[in-house]
Design a protein around this motif. Structure first.
Motif: not given
Length: 340
Positions: A79-107
């Motif tokens: 959000r901070k990046h998009e509020a200032v720059h119009t071009e997406p930063l692929d590395e941020l979206y790739e990192a988020l996609a990786e996290v979204l595919m991870t299961t939340e553990p109890t620890q």
């Protein structure tokens, strides 16, 4: 980017790094300063550096924080990046996609960087209250006491330390790694806390002794030249522990952090301190350091008044000004030094 602007941007990195590794509340991050720096910059270098110091940090990769926490952090960074720059930063979206595919553990894990370059990593419950106890997470007074200990290592060097209510183990692990105690006894009463505590000790590369009450393994047999302290974990219920059990520990120093959260625990703590004082009366009186967050002044007053009735002298330890760990800046914290 001008040199002075580049220097200011670099100063943001340790702030983001320490807060993220310790999984502090996102509101505590210097987002406004980041936005200002992003407006002054045309390139992605700062955000990429923040990504490397947080989600891609070696400690975080090896011992990840909560999935939900990483997701919320990356979403805010995008959000901070998009509020200032119009071009997406692929590395941020790739990192988020990786996290979204991870299961939340109890620890999850929190890591704290030490001035020596070492670190303390803790496995903690994702819930503040879990299994009926608050001992599965690290509280701010534990960080505050660890900071004080690292600035006053002589109070612990070559001495046997008994910690009451060790919880996740942050304070003790920091002392073991930086203050060179000869022996360190972690203690708590809840079985789930003790299980997690043993795991955290091993996670940080320390070895565990089998039984502190075994004469053949007594802390007094340890040598001051040892690189690592003799570490033990004891199940210690303040309301039922006996004087002989306490005498077996033979501590030179007693510490506790964030254990004054209700009148009942205050009374139990004072009773166990009285028993410690009584069973150690034939040897040099150990010092005790009790750290706490001042949430309810009446609870703190109850503690000091009960100490007076028990005949245990105390004095307030001066506040230290070197903040090494990220915690709530507006919290009022204190350390009392007792003579048992």
């Amino acid at each position: 980017m001008a040199p002075e602007e580049s220097t200011e941007a670099v100063r943001l990195l340790p702030s983001f790094e320490r807060r993220f590794l310790a999984a502090r509340a996102l509101r505590s991050f210097p987002w406004q300063s980041l936005e200002e720096k992003l407006r002054d910059s045309s390139g992605p270098e700062l955000l990429l550096n923040i990504l490397q110091k947080t989600v891609k940090h070696p400690l975080c990769v090896k011992h990840p924080p909560s999935v939900k926490y990483a997701r919320c952090f990356l979403s805010e960074l995008i959000r901070k990046h998009e509020a200032v720059h119009t071009e997406p930063l692929d590395e941020l979206y790739e990192a988020l996609a990786e996290v979204l595919m991870t299961t939340e553990p109890t620890q999850c894990h929190r890591s704290y960087l030490l001035p020596s370059g070492d670190s303390v990593t803790l496995s903690e419950s994702t819930a503040i209250i879990s299994h009926g106890t608050t001992g599965l997470v690290t509280w701010d007074a534990a960080l505050y006491l660890a900071e004080w200990a690292m600035q006053n290592p002589a109070a612990f060097a070559h001495r046997t330390v008994l910690e009451l209510g060790s919880g996740a183990g942050l304070t003790g692990l920091a002392i073991c790694k930086t203050c060179r105690p000869s022996a360190y006894i972690f203690s708590d009463c809840h079985s789930c806390v003790l299980e997690q505590l043993r795991g955290n000790i091993l996670l940080n590369g320390l070895s565990l002794e089998a039984d502190v009450t075994d004469p053949a393994r007594h802390p007094e047999h340890n040598t001051c030249d040892s690189e690592s302290p003799r570490v033990t974990v004891a199940q210690l219920d303040w309301d039922v522990v006996t004087a002989p059990q306490l005498a077996a520990f033979q501590p030179d120093v007693v510490i506790a952090a964030d254990v004054l959260y209700c009148p009942e625990t205050v009374l139990s703590l004072v009773r166990v301190l009285q028993r410690l004082s009584a069973c150690l009366k034939n040897q040099q009186a150990p010092d005790a350091y009790i750290a706490f967050t001042v949430r309810n002044p009446e609870t703190c007053q109850l503690f000091t008044s009960k100490l007076g009735i028990a005949g245990i002298p105390w004095e307030a330890v001066p506040h230290h000004d070197q903040k090494l760990f990220p915690y709530e800046e507006h919290s009022e914290m204190a350390i009392l030094k007792l003579t048992l």
